[in-house]
Design an enzyme around this catalytic site. Structure first.
Site, PDB file in Angstrom:
ATOM      1  NE  ARG A   1      -3.831   0.269   2.239  1.00  0.00           N
ATOM      2  CZ  ARG A   1      -4.635   0.685   3.211  1.00  0.00           C
ATOM      3  NH1 ARG A   1      -4.689   0.011   4.353  1.00  0.00           N
ATOM      4  NH2 ARG A   1      -5.381   1.750   3.048  1.00  0.00           N
TER       5      ARG A   1
ATOM      6  CB  CYS B   1      -2.382   4.309   8.977  1.00  0.00           C
ATOM      7  SG  CYS B   1      -3.791   4.841   9.981  1.00  0.00           S
TER       8      CYS B   1
END
Length: 271
Positions: free
Chosen positions: A176, A229
């Site tokens: 990611r 995040c």
């Protein structure tokens, strides 16, 4: 420095001895049924369920998927859960520590100083044969007053500056971060200049925090540090780990990637 963690043994002693402690169950899933189902199937004695999405975060939107809650709404939810001024709070989740860390961070941000995370969560409690009950809990209404700002918060500009002049840690898994895949948000990638430190590198196999965190973060000495995040939940765990290692100055970009990408003018790093 007060540790942000509490062990199963210490919490058990506190509950058995009757020391005043508010216990909050914040079990949560990014997708799937809400954590209340798990709570009703069995929880720690006296624990009150608090919904991470509804009670501890604001509505998703321009601020990201898990933005800061409105102070008045948060105060109402915490009082309904029995949180009182000057009374210690222990929060726990299923065991990975992420939801509990965001609850810990939110209560600390709101000005409640004595908050700790049950290391290993419900799984550790159950593995140690701790008492589990399905009995309903009716909390006596608390009197906590929310005083926002007790924990440092990054906005998008602050996150960009920290990535350039300090250490901005991205808590997501490496694919990611590199922009190879993005299962949740519509844009893949990372904040340019951020450093990837996946959540999994800070915990043991059972979800408890590693004991050698000061060594893990040793290369950040002298640098300002913060974390982000996807939406500020996993990154709250990174901030918890930093606090456990003595870095109580650690900052959280609450909106995280889900907020960063709301402005197409913000750059996206890949690879």
């Amino acid at each position: 420095m007060r540790t942000p963690l509490i062990s199963v043994a210490e919490l058990g002693d506190r509950l058995r001895s009757g020391q005043p402690t508010t216990v909050l169950d914040v079990r949560w899933r990014l997708s799937g049924p809400p954590g209340r189902d798990d709570y009703e199937a069995g929880h720690l004695p006296g624990a009150v369920f608090v919904d991470l999405d509804r009670d501890l975060c604001g509505p998703p939107g321009a601020g990201g998927r898990h933005p800061l809650p409105h102070p008045e709404a948060l105060e109402g939810a915490l009082r309904a859960a029995g949180v009182r001024e000057g009374r210690p709070v222990v929060v726990y989740d299923a065991g990975d520590g992420m939801a509990a860390a965001r609850a810990w961070w939110t209560l600390r941000w709101a000005g409640h100083a004595d908050v700790r995370v049950l290391d290993g969560g419900f799984a550790a409690w159950a593995a140690a044969d701790g008492a589990i009950t399905t009995a309903p809990v009716s909390a006596e209404r608390g009197d906590v007053t929310v005083r926002p700002g007790a924990m440092p918060v990054l906005d998008a500009a602050g996150a960009a500056a920290l990535a350039e002049h300090g250490a901005l840690l991205d808590a997501r898994v490496a694919p990611r971060f590199r922009g190879e895949t993005e299962p949740v948000d519509p844009v893949a990638g990372h904040i340019p200049g951020a450093r990837n430190l996946p959540y999994g590198e800070l915990v043991n196999a059972d979800g408890t925090l590693r004991a050698d965190l000061p060594e893990v973060f040793a290369d950040l000495a002298g640098e300002p540090v913060g974390a982000y995040c996807g939406s500020g939940v996993t990154a709250a765990h990174t901030v918890l780990a930093l606090h456990a290692a003595g870095r109580t100055d650690a900052q959280l970009y609450v909106g995280s990637w889900s907020h960063w990408i709301t402005d197409p003018a913000r750059p996206v790093g890949r690879a």
